[in-house]
Write an enzyme that holds these catalytic residues in place. Structure first.
Site, short mmCIF file in Angstrom:
data_model
loop_
_atom_site.label_atom_id
_atom_site.label_comp_id
_atom_site.label_asym_id
_atom_site.label_seq_id
_atom_site.Cartn_x
_atom_site.Cartn_y
_atom_site.Cartn_z
N TYR A 1 -1.76 68.02 25.68
CA TYR A 1 -1.55 67.20 26.88
C TYR A 1 -0.99 65.83 26.50
CZ TYR A 1 -3.18 64.44 31.00
OH TYR A 1 -3.29 63.60 32.10
N ILE B 1 -7.06 59.57 37.71
CA ILE B 1 -6.32 59.48 38.97
C ILE B 1 -5.03 60.29 38.89
CG2 ILE B 1 -4.90 57.92 40.37
CD1 ILE B 1 -7.69 57.82 41.26
N HIS C 1 1.07 53.56 34.25
CA HIS C 1 -0.32 53.17 33.99
C HIS C 1 -0.71 51.99 34.90
CE1 HIS C 1 -2.75 55.21 31.03
NE2 HIS C 1 -3.49 54.12 30.85
#
Length: 320
Positions: free
Chosen positions: A214, A182, A173
């Site tokens: 996810y 991103i 992160h």
């Protein structure tokens, strides 16, 4: 020297990788998928809407299309800025070098430049995502440098590299905001560098449809201490996106016309020797062009002939 991120090649990963390779071959066979600008635009809009909706921006495909067309839309300043940033970031998909950290900085600056003063540079604050406490800011530069060194030097298949990178990026992160967008963008960059046909896939929209899974895959990988569950999940998403594109773009018919369809044409002609090409096409759910090609094949095989004109004649079957 870079260290290898931890992961295990499972039978599920091997199976999914094989199926993706098969689907890739089918898509490559279909030249239309490489040159169809309308399909590219449609799936790029799905990609943009998908990756933004995961982060809570619900302007949607219709308004994103309008923004792409230069129209003004109703939305907050932040929502529109996020869309503009995503559009610009994905427009340069072909230009980024997947293994260059400076290009990642550039992509983040383009994506977040209108809404984040620190866009294009690593975070200087601690962050926590759910239960996950990301590495301290002082560790981020070394971790990302090491990750890109592995990305550049590893002999692992690019398909797996893209998934492994995506997970490791989310674990680190590295930015104060925009990490999800991103991470998904950079997986697309890696896949596009492997084969440009991946830029056609609306994978981010498929991930959006499985958003809870996810996050669960990221969580499971973190608990396990390796990216294996996330690799399996993302490979499934890639496969689904390929199958969706395949359904949207008819695959070119191989040179060998299916025997079953030829036999069905003969059966239909026996039932009605006045049947038209349009009727055959409708009943067999193919194009007129395909039926004409099939009939030419039947004529070559001396199984079918036309007596009289197409307008007033009829078909004759050879029984010899």
């Amino acid at each position: 020297m870079s260290s290898t991120p931890p992961y295990t090649i499972t039978s599920k990963i091997l199976k999914l990788s094989t199926r993706i390779s098969e689907e890739l071959t089918k898509l490559q066979f279909n030249k239309a998928s490489k040159v169809n600008p309308m399909l590219r635009k449609k799936n790029r809009i799905k990609t943009l809407a998908g990756t933004l909706e995961i982060e809570g921006n619900f302007l949607g495909e219709e308004k994103i299309t309008a923004i792409l067309d230069g129209k003004k839309v109703l939305g907050t300043v932040k929502e529109v800025a996020e869309v503009n940033g995503a559009i610009k970031a994905y427009e340069r998909l072909d230009e980024y070098k997947y293994d260059e950290l400076d290009d990642l900085f550039l992509a983040h600056k383009i994506l977040m430049g209108e809404i984040l003063s620190s866009a294009g540079s690593f975070r200087g604050v601690n962050v926590q995502v759910g239960e996950h406490i990301a590495p301290q800011p002082s560790m981020v530069n070394d971790l990302m440098t090491n990750l890109f060194a592995w990305l550049k030097n590893s002999d692992e298949h690019m398909l797996l590299k893209s998934c492994i990178f995506h997970y490791e990026f989310e674990f680190i992160h590295p930015f104060s905001d925009g990490n999800g967008r991103i991470g998904r963008l950079w997986q697309s960059v890696i896949l596009n560098s492997f084969n440009p046909i991946f830029s056609l896939l609306p994978t981010e929209s498929i991930v959006r449809d499985h958003q809870e899974e996810y996050y669960k895959a990221i969580e499971n990988s973190t608990e396990l201490g390796e990216s294996t569950p996330f690799i399996e999940f993302m490979l499934e998403m890639i496969l689904q996106s390929m199958q969706k594109v395949k359904n949207d773009v008819p695959i070119n018919v191989p040179k060998d016309v299916p025997i079953k369809r030829l036999n069905k044409i003969i059966e239909l002609v026996i039932e009605n020797r006045d049947i038209t090409i349009a009727q055959l096409a409708n009943m067999l759910e193919v194009s007129d062009k395909t039926i004409k090609r099939d009939i030419a094949k039947l004529k070559e095989q001396n199984r079918l002939t036309r007596v009289g004109s197409l307008k007033s004649g009829h078909w004759e079957i050879y029984h010899g």
